[in-house]
Design a protein around this motif. Structure first.
Motif, PDB file in Angstrom:
ATOM      1  N   ASN A 118       0.821  -1.208   0.000  1.00  0.00           N
ATOM      2  CA  ASN A 118       0.000   0.000   0.000  1.00  0.00           C
ATOM      3  C   ASN A 118       0.859   1.264   0.000  1.00  0.00           C
ATOM      4  O   ASN A 118       0.342   2.366  -0.057  1.00  0.00           O
ATOM      5  N   GLY A 119       2.201   1.109   0.049  1.00  0.00           N
ATOM      6  CA  GLY A 119       3.101   2.247   0.174  1.00  0.00           C
ATOM      7  C   GLY A 119       3.728   2.730  -1.109  1.00  0.00           C
ATOM      8  O   GLY A 119       4.631   3.561  -1.080  1.00  0.00           O
ATOM      9  N   GLY A 120       3.275   2.237  -2.251  1.00  0.00           N
ATOM     10  CA  GLY A 120       3.839   2.696  -3.523  1.00  0.00           C
ATOM     11  C   GLY A 120       3.687   4.198  -3.700  1.00  0.00           C
ATOM     12  O   GLY A 120       4.605   4.884  -4.151  1.00  0.00           O
ATOM     13  N   ASP A 121       2.517   4.721  -3.308  1.00  0.00           N
ATOM     14  CA  ASP A 121       2.321   6.163  -3.403  1.00  0.00           C
ATOM     15  C   ASP A 121       3.224   6.909  -2.429  1.00  0.00           C
ATOM     16  O   ASP A 121       3.718   7.990  -2.728  1.00  0.00           O
ATOM     17  N   ASN A 122       3.488   6.309  -1.255  1.00  0.00           N
ATOM     18  CA  ASN A 122       4.405   6.934  -0.294  1.00  0.00           C
ATOM     19  C   ASN A 122       5.785   7.107  -0.911  1.00  0.00           C
ATOM     20  O   ASN A 122       6.390   8.177  -0.809  1.00  0.00           O
ATOM     21  N   ILE A 123       6.287   6.058  -1.539  1.00  0.00           N
ATOM     22  CA  ILE A 123       7.615   6.122  -2.160  1.00  0.00           C
ATOM     23  C   ILE A 123       7.628   7.205  -3.230  1.00  0.00           C
ATOM     24  O   ILE A 123       8.542   8.018  -3.302  1.00  0.00           O
ATOM     25  N   GLY A 124       6.580   7.227  -4.054  1.00  0.00           N
ATOM     26  CA  GLY A 124       6.492   8.228  -5.116  1.00  0.00           C
ATOM     27  C   GLY A 124       6.458   9.653  -4.591  1.00  0.00           C
ATOM     28  O   GLY A 124       6.919  10.580  -5.251  1.00  0.00           O
ATOM     29  N   VAL A 125       5.928   9.850  -3.389  1.00  0.00           N
ATOM     30  CA  VAL A 125       5.879  11.185  -2.790  1.00  0.00           C
ATOM     31  C   VAL A 125       7.171  11.500  -2.044  1.00  0.00           C
ATOM     32  O   VAL A 125       7.695  12.607  -2.129  1.00  0.00           O
ATOM     33  N   TYR A 126       7.710  10.519  -1.315  1.00  0.00           N
ATOM     34  CA  TYR A 126       8.898  10.772  -0.485  1.00  0.00           C
ATOM     35  C   TYR A 126      10.142  11.060  -1.322  1.00  0.00           C
ATOM     36  O   TYR A 126      10.967  11.880  -0.933  1.00  0.00           O
ATOM     37  N   VAL A 127      10.303  10.393  -2.463  1.00  0.00           N
ATOM     38  CA  VAL A 127      11.516  10.571  -3.276  1.00  0.00           C
ATOM     39  C   VAL A 127      11.718  12.032  -3.679  1.00  0.00           C
ATOM     40  O   VAL A 127      12.779  12.598  -3.431  1.00  0.00           O
ATOM     41  N   PRO A 128      10.719  12.701  -4.297  1.00  0.00           N
ATOM     42  CA  PRO A 128      10.964  14.093  -4.666  1.00  0.00           C
ATOM     43  C   PRO A 128      11.185  15.005  -3.454  1.00  0.00           C
ATOM     44  O   PRO A 128      11.955  15.962  -3.531  1.00  0.00           O
ATOM     45  N   VAL A 129      10.520  14.705  -2.351  1.00  0.00           N
ATOM     46  CA  VAL A 129      10.731  15.513  -1.142  1.00  0.00           C
ATOM     47  C   VAL A 129      12.162  15.321  -0.651  1.00  0.00           C
ATOM     48  O   VAL A 129      12.862  16.292  -0.336  1.00  0.00           O
ATOM     49  N   PHE A 130      12.627  14.077  -0.581  1.00  0.00           N
ATOM     50  CA  PHE A 130      13.987  13.799  -0.117  1.00  0.00           C
ATOM     51  C   PHE A 130      15.025  14.428  -1.044  1.00  0.00           C
ATOM     52  O   PHE A 130      16.085  14.848  -0.602  1.00  0.00           O
ATOM     53  N   LEU A 131      14.720  14.483  -2.346  1.00  0.00           N
ATOM     54  CA  LEU A 131      15.637  15.097  -3.299  1.00  0.00           C
ATOM     55  C   LEU A 131      15.708  16.611  -3.146  1.00  0.00           C
ATOM     56  O   LEU A 131      16.718  17.224  -3.474  1.00  0.00           O
ATOM     57  N   SER A 132      14.627  17.203  -2.640  1.00  0.00           N
ATOM     58  CA  SER A 132      14.574  18.661  -2.575  1.00  0.00           C
ATOM     59  C   SER A 132      15.060  19.239  -1.251  1.00  0.00           C
ATOM     60  O   SER A 132      15.106  20.452  -1.090  1.00  0.00           O
ATOM     61  N   VAL A 133      15.421  18.368  -0.289  1.00  0.00           N
ATOM     62  CA  VAL A 133      15.916  18.843   1.012  1.00  0.00           C
ATOM     63  C   VAL A 133      17.301  18.276   1.263  1.00  0.00           C
ATOM     64  O   VAL A 133      17.742  17.358   0.584  1.00  0.00           O
TER      65      VAL A 133
END
Length: 197
Positions: A118-133
Motif C-alpha cells: 500500500n506504500g507505492g504512493d508513499n515512495i512516489g511522494v517521499y523521493v521528490p521531497v527527499f531530493l529537494s531537502v
C-alpha cells in the motif's frame, strides 16, 4: 530549520498514511481478542514502513547522484501525477483494491506485506521531497516518520473500536489525499524553479 522539517514531516506522514488507519483498523478488528495481536500489528507496520522508507531513500540517493540538480525539481511531477490520478479515481468512484485484507490472518508478515504494497504512493511522494531537502532534513523526516508509525498504530486501534470515526475517515480520505498530493507536487515544482516558475 529542523523544526520546519519536523512539521513538514508530520504533515507529509499524515497525508500519505491516513489510509493506513483504515487498513490497520481492519487488522485490529480481525485480531480482536487474539493474544499478542497488537504487538504483531505494530511490528508488521514498522517492517513494512521501514521497507518503504528504505526504498525511497535508495531511489533518492541514486537519483541525486546521477541526475543534474536542475532536473530534481521536476520530480514534483510524481506527487502531482499521483494526486491527479487519485482525484480521477475518486471522481470516477473507483475503489482502492490494492490493500484488501480479507482472508488474511493477523500475522507480522501479513501486516508488513500489506503496508509495503500500500506504500507505492508513499515512495512516489517521499523521493521528490527527499531530493529537494538536505541530508539533515531527510534524517529528521525519517525519525519523525518512525515515531509517527507507533502513533498511527495506536490511532488505528482506537478507530477500530469507534465506528463513526472509521466511517468519517473512509468517507473523506479520497478527497483529502489528492488535494495534498497535488499541492505537494506544485510546491516542489515551484520551489525548485521547474518550468521557469
Amino acid at each position: 530549520m529542523i523544526l520546519s522539517s519536523v512539521l513538514q514531516a508530520i504533515g507529509l506522514f499524515l497525508a500519505t498514511n491516513i489510509d493506513d488507519i483504515i487498513i490497520l483498523s481492519l487488522f485490529f478488528a480481525r485480531g480482536a481478542g487474539e493474544r499478542g495481536a497488537t504487538a504483531r500489528i505494530l511490528v508488521g507496520q514498522y517492517l513494512g514502513f521501514i521497507g518503504i522508507l528504505g526504498a525511497a531513500v535508495l531511489v533518492a540517493l541514486g537519483a541525486g547522484a546521477f541526475l543534474p540538480p536542475e532536473v530534481i525539481p521536476y520530480f514534483g511531477l510524481i506527487p502531482l501525477g499521483l494526486g491527479v490520478w487519485a482525484a480521477w479515481q475518486a471522481w470516477r468512484g473507483d475503489d482502492d483494491d490494492d490493500a484488501k485484507v480479507e482472508g488474511k490472518k493477523v500475522a507480522v508478515w501479513t501486516v508488513a506485506a500489506v503496508t509495503f504494497a500500500n506504500g507505492g504512493d508513499n515512495i512516489g511522494v517521499y523521493v521528490p521531497v527527499f531530493l529537494s531537502v538536505g541530508t539533515a532534513a531527510v534524517i529528521a523526516y525519517c525519525v519523525v516518520f518512525l515515531v509517527l508509525v507507533a502513533v498511527l498504530v495506536g490511532m488505528a486501534k482506537f478507530v477500530a473500536t469507534r465506528r463513526p470515526i472509521a466511517e468519517a475517515l473512509e468517507r473523506w480520505e479520497h478527497i483529502v489525499f489528492p488535494i495534498v498530493l497535488i499541492g505537494l507536487g506544485i510546491f516542489i515544482l515551484v520551489s525548485g524553479g521547474a518550468f521557469g516558475l
